[in-house]
Design a protein around this motif. Structure first.
Motif, mmCIF file in Angstrom:
data_model
loop_
_atom_site.group_PDB
_atom_site.id
_atom_site.type_symbol
_atom_site.label_atom_id
_atom_site.label_comp_id
_atom_site.label_asym_id
_atom_site.label_seq_id
_atom_site.Cartn_x
_atom_site.Cartn_y
_atom_site.Cartn_z
ATOM 1 N N VAL A 227 0.828 -1.212 0.000
ATOM 2 C CA VAL A 227 0.000 0.000 0.000
ATOM 3 C C VAL A 227 0.861 1.261 0.000
ATOM 4 O O VAL A 227 1.980 1.262 0.512
ATOM 5 N N THR A 228 0.291 2.306 -0.573
ATOM 6 C CA THR A 228 0.790 3.658 -0.327
ATOM 7 C C THR A 228 -0.313 4.340 0.457
ATOM 8 O O THR A 228 -1.493 4.237 0.096
ATOM 9 N N LEU A 229 0.041 5.012 1.536
ATOM 10 C CA LEU A 229 -0.957 5.731 2.329
ATOM 11 C C LEU A 229 -0.609 7.214 2.324
ATOM 12 O O LEU A 229 0.428 7.617 2.849
ATOM 13 N N GLU A 230 -1.467 7.999 1.680
ATOM 14 C CA GLU A 230 -1.289 9.460 1.648
ATOM 15 C C GLU A 230 -2.308 10.025 2.637
ATOM 16 O O GLU A 230 -3.495 10.145 2.316
ATOM 17 N N LEU A 231 -1.861 10.359 3.838
ATOM 18 C CA LEU A 231 -2.799 10.717 4.913
ATOM 19 C C LEU A 231 -2.671 12.203 5.296
ATOM 20 O O LEU A 231 -2.081 12.987 4.568
ATOM 21 N N GLY A 232 -3.229 12.553 6.437
ATOM 22 C CA GLY A 232 -3.251 13.974 6.821
ATOM 23 C C GLY A 232 -2.409 14.255 8.056
ATOM 24 O O GLY A 232 -1.451 13.534 8.343
ATOM 25 N N GLY A 233 -2.767 15.300 8.769
ATOM 26 C CA GLY A 233 -2.029 15.644 9.986
ATOM 27 C C GLY A 233 -2.086 17.137 10.248
ATOM 28 O O GLY A 233 -2.716 17.885 9.498
ATOM 29 N N LYS A 234 -1.442 17.548 11.335
ATOM 30 C CA LYS A 234 -1.447 18.975 11.695
ATOM 31 C C LYS A 234 -0.160 19.627 11.193
ATOM 32 O O LYS A 234 0.908 19.465 11.793
ATOM 33 N N THR A 235 -0.278 20.357 10.092
ATOM 34 C CA THR A 235 0.892 20.974 9.471
ATOM 35 C C THR A 235 1.236 22.310 10.146
ATOM 36 O O THR A 235 0.449 23.266 10.072
ATOM 37 N N GLY B 68 5.333 8.568 9.196
ATOM 38 C CA GLY B 68 4.614 8.256 10.438
ATOM 39 C C GLY B 68 3.114 8.313 10.218
ATOM 40 O O GLY B 68 2.593 7.782 9.234
ATOM 41 N N ALA B 69 2.408 9.040 11.097
ATOM 42 C CA ALA B 69 0.941 9.086 11.019
ATOM 43 C C ALA B 69 0.433 9.812 9.779
ATOM 44 O O ALA B 69 -0.753 9.715 9.457
ATOM 45 N N SER B 70 1.294 10.558 9.068
ATOM 46 C CA SER B 70 0.816 11.222 7.850
ATOM 47 C C SER B 70 1.004 10.336 6.604
ATOM 48 O O SER B 70 0.770 10.784 5.484
ATOM 49 N N GLY B 71 1.417 9.087 6.825
ATOM 50 C CA GLY B 71 1.434 8.122 5.723
ATOM 51 C C GLY B 71 2.814 7.662 5.328
ATOM 52 O O GLY B 71 3.811 8.040 5.941
ATOM 53 N N PHE B 72 2.855 6.838 4.292
ATOM 54 C CA PHE B 72 4.153 6.424 3.747
ATOM 55 C C PHE B 72 4.027 6.075 2.281
ATOM 56 O O PHE B 72 2.929 5.785 1.800
ATOM 57 N N GLY B 73 5.191 6.103 1.601
ATOM 58 C CA GLY B 73 5.185 6.001 0.150
ATOM 59 C C GLY B 73 5.062 7.416 -0.384
ATOM 60 O O GLY B 73 4.737 8.339 0.376
ATOM 61 N N SER B 74 5.358 7.597 -1.666
ATOM 62 C CA SER B 74 5.259 8.951 -2.206
ATOM 63 C C SER B 74 4.915 8.881 -3.688
ATOM 64 O O SER B 74 5.015 7.829 -4.315
ATOM 65 N N TYR B 75 4.513 10.015 -4.230
ATOM 66 C CA TYR B 75 4.238 10.091 -5.668
ATOM 67 C C TYR B 75 4.481 11.493 -6.178
ATOM 68 O O TYR B 75 5.131 12.277 -5.497
ATOM 69 N N HIS B 76 4.012 11.784 -7.388
ATOM 70 C CA HIS B 76 4.265 12.991 -8.192
ATOM 71 C C HIS B 76 5.554 12.749 -8.990
ATOM 72 O O HIS B 76 6.558 12.276 -8.447
ATOM 73 N N GLY B 77 5.497 13.145 -10.277
ATOM 74 C CA GLY B 77 6.673 12.992 -11.136
ATOM 75 C C GLY B 77 7.117 11.540 -11.217
ATOM 76 O O GLY B 77 6.290 10.623 -11.238
ATOM 77 N N LYS B 78 8.420 11.324 -11.192
ATOM 78 C CA LYS B 78 8.941 9.964 -11.325
ATOM 79 C C LYS B 78 8.531 9.087 -10.138
ATOM 80 O O LYS B 78 8.367 7.881 -10.267
ATOM 81 N N ALA B 79 8.350 9.729 -8.969
ATOM 82 C CA ALA B 79 7.958 8.953 -7.783
ATOM 83 C C ALA B 79 6.620 8.243 -8.023
ATOM 84 O O ALA B 79 6.388 7.163 -7.468
ATOM 85 N N SER B 80 5.740 8.815 -8.860
ATOM 86 C CA SER B 80 4.463 8.152 -9.156
ATOM 87 C C SER B 80 4.720 6.865 -9.924
ATOM 88 O O SER B 80 4.147 5.816 -9.621
ATOM 89 N N PHE B 81 5.592 6.969 -10.918
ATOM 90 C CA PHE B 81 5.940 5.775 -11.701
ATOM 91 C C PHE B 81 6.561 4.720 -10.770
ATOM 92 O O PHE B 81 6.196 3.553 -10.807
ATOM 93 N N ASP B 82 7.479 5.157 -9.915
ATOM 94 C CA ASP B 82 8.157 4.217 -9.012
ATOM 95 C C ASP B 82 7.174 3.570 -8.038
ATOM 96 O O ASP B 82 7.279 2.388 -7.723
ATOM 97 N N SER B 83 6.214 4.364 -7.546
ATOM 98 C CA SER B 83 5.245 3.829 -6.579
ATOM 99 C C SER B 83 4.454 2.665 -7.146
ATOM 100 O O SER B 83 4.110 1.742 -6.433
ATOM 101 N N PHE B 84 4.143 2.768 -8.444
ATOM 102 C CA PHE B 84 3.293 1.746 -9.061
ATOM 103 C C PHE B 84 4.107 0.672 -9.794
ATOM 104 O O PHE B 84 3.557 -0.090 -10.571
ATOM 105 N N SER B 85 5.432 0.654 -9.556
ATOM 106 C CA SER B 85 6.286 -0.339 -10.209
ATOM 107 C C SER B 85 6.997 -1.182 -9.159
ATOM 108 O O SER B 85 7.472 -0.651 -8.155
ATOM 109 N N HIS B 86 7.081 -2.460 -9.439
ATOM 110 C CA HIS B 86 7.923 -3.318 -8.607
ATOM 111 C C HIS B 86 9.334 -3.304 -9.197
ATOM 112 O O HIS B 86 9.511 -3.381 -10.411
ATOM 113 N N GLN B 87 10.319 -3.168 -8.338
ATOM 114 C CA GLN B 87 11.704 -3.171 -8.816
ATOM 115 C C GLN B 87 12.215 -4.610 -8.801
ATOM 116 O O GLN B 87 12.434 -5.181 -7.737
#
Ligand code: NAD
Length: 456
Positions: A207-215, A406-425
């Motif tokens: 999973v990638t979890l893009e969550l929230g938090g107190k910024t 941490g509580a704001s999630g893990f994994g990342s995306y945008h740009g190349k990171a999006s491609f990497d997130s959805f690819s197995h190495q």
């Protein structure tokens, strides 16, 4: 078999047939998505406006335009991203060729929240398609007009075995989570993120979890107060504060607090006029529940600007709440609305101690002209990503990956990171039959010194 299970089966069959893997096919899908956005800009803009009166300018700038920019970037770079990545060999494996293949996961599930209802469905889709996956998207039930428009348009532009939208709320989400997806990309609250992860764990679905938090948003005594106020007012009140990376609360140095709050009030007035309810540029709160939740925060601290509400229209004016303390209800969870609590700090150590009272945030903003101060926060506070002397703008750069910690999630995306997130190495070592160094084979007697020499 449920309707969703049948849909996923169909997608899996298509994926396993190999049609989604060629680069040309991926590019075609990305171009189709771009066409969908370009040909239906008005339909989508109107739908988002019907859902929470979001102005067309913001819908283009923070949703449609952003996605088109990501598609263009992916199209330009896809050949490089997909190419096997050559890496050096190691001494013990000499001679060999070593490379990493970027393999699609297969059939992925994208679950989105309501606050950027087009962007948060389709931006992950750019990564999913670029990486050669099929995708099922579950938009939020809280933006029914946008969800329905997306569902109709996706069905018009894509065959359902490549991309499909499943509309609905908890029931739909829960039914989809019963299925054997190869990857789940979730954007939403930390509370629901835990449910998603628990469910995915039963089938070991990554999973990638893009969550929230107190910024936190810190303004020190060396900052340019006029410019800081404009940039903070914009980042806080765009989308009526319903932004995962909006400044959640201000930590202001006490010596400049009064002057800064005056600048902030002027900045808000210049954005939305004397009566923001009449401004075409200021959205509404998404629904009655959130309106009630946010209105209750007006009991905290002291309203020094705004504070007007209209329950019939789910309207809350841009509001500054001074004299707030950490025990107040507004400081217990993410604000996620147009109310900005103001706290002060005595020194940098105190500021860091206060920020650490809340779980690790998705973003952090520092307004300062002092590099030591900047360094202090960057080195001592853990957060997803952020900006120095601006808010939210970091999301507009494809070269910066976006994600929490941490509580704001893990994994990342945008740009190349999006491609990497959805690819197995997939790491591969290739050897030839010409050389076969015998040291690894038993009997080991007398070989230890060679082994140690190699590793040392
Ligand atoms: P939410 O977590 O309530 O809902 C998100 C999605 O999950 C929706 O599609 C919803 O239908 C589904 N869902 C809700 N309850 C579920 C359950 N029990 N089981 C399975 N699925 C369920 O979030 P929201 O209110 O739509 O969005 C606001 C939250 O999202 C905020 O916390 C915000 O910070 C966060 N967010 C994060 C990002 C990011 O990129 N990190 C972006 C936008 C919003």
């Amino acid at each position: 078999m449920s309707e969703y299970a049948a849909l996923l089966n169909q997608q899996k069959k298509t994926y396993l047939s190999g049609v989604t893997k060629p680069i040309e096919f991926r590019k075609e899908q990305l171009k189709k998505l771009k066409l969908l956005l370009k040909e239906n800009e008005e339909v989508l803009t109107d739908a988002v406006h019907m859902d929470f009166k979001k102005p067309a300018f913001e819908t283009f700038g923070t949703e449609i335009g952003l996605i088109i920019g990501e598609i263009n970037y992916a199209l330009k770079n896809l050949d490089d991203w997909v190419a096997p990545e050559k890496v050096p060999t190691s001494l013990v494996n000499f001679p060999s060729e070593n490379y990493i293949l970027k393999e699609p996961y297969g059939s992925v599930l994208i679950i989105a929240p309501w606050n950027y209802p087009v962007q948060l469905c389709l931006l992950p889709l750019v990564g999913a398609l670029a990486a050669g996956n099929t995708a099922i998207i579950k938009p939020s039930e809280l933006t029914p007009h946008t969800s329905s428009a997306l569902s109709d348009l996706v069905a018009l532009y894509f065959p359902s075995d490549i991309v499909a939208v499943c509309e609905g709320g908890l029931e739909t989400s829960s039914a989809l989570l019963e299925l054997d997806f190869d990857y789940i990309f979730f954007t939403g609250s930390t509370r629901v993120g835990k449910i998603i992860m628990q469910s995915a764990a039963t089938r070991l679905i990554p999973v990638t979890l893009e969550l929230g938090g107190k910024t936190p948003c810190i303004v020190d005594e060396t900052a340019n107060l006029e410019i800081s106020a404009k940039r903070i007012a914009w980042g806080k009140f765009v989308n009526a504060g319903q932004t995962c990376v909006a400044p959640d609360y201000l930590l202001v140095h006490p010596t400049i607090k009064e002057e800064f709050l005056n600048e902030l009030k002027s900045a808000i007035t210049s954005l939305y006029g004397d009566d923001p309810e009449q401004s075409e540029d200021y959205p509404r709160i998404i629904n009655e529940n959130h309106f009630n939740r946010l209105s209750s925060f007006l009991e905290d601290g002291e309203v020094v600007f705004g504070g007007q509400t209209n329950a019939e229209a789910n309207y809350i004016s841009p509001t500054i709440l001074d004299e707030v303390i950490w025990d107040d209800s507004i400081m217990q969870d993410e604000v996620f609305g147009p109310i900005l609590p103001v706290l002060t700090y005595s020194d940098l150590k105190d500021a860091v101690t206060q920020i650490r009272k809340a779980p690790r945030p998705l973003a952090l903003y520092i307004f300062t002209s002092d590099e030591d101060t900047e360094k202090h926060f960057l080195e001592n506070v853990s957060f997803g990503g952020g900006a120095i002397n601006d808010t939210i703008a970091q999301l507009g750069n494809h070269h910066l990956s976006f994600g929490g910690v941490g509580a704001s999630g893990f994994g990342s995306y945008h740009g190349k990171a999006s491609f990497d997130s959805f690819s197995h190495q997939k790491s591969i070592m290739k050897k030839n039959f010409l050389v076969d160094i015998p040291i690894r084979y038993a009997p080991y007697d007398g070989k230890m010194k060679w082994l140690k020499t190699i590793f040392r």
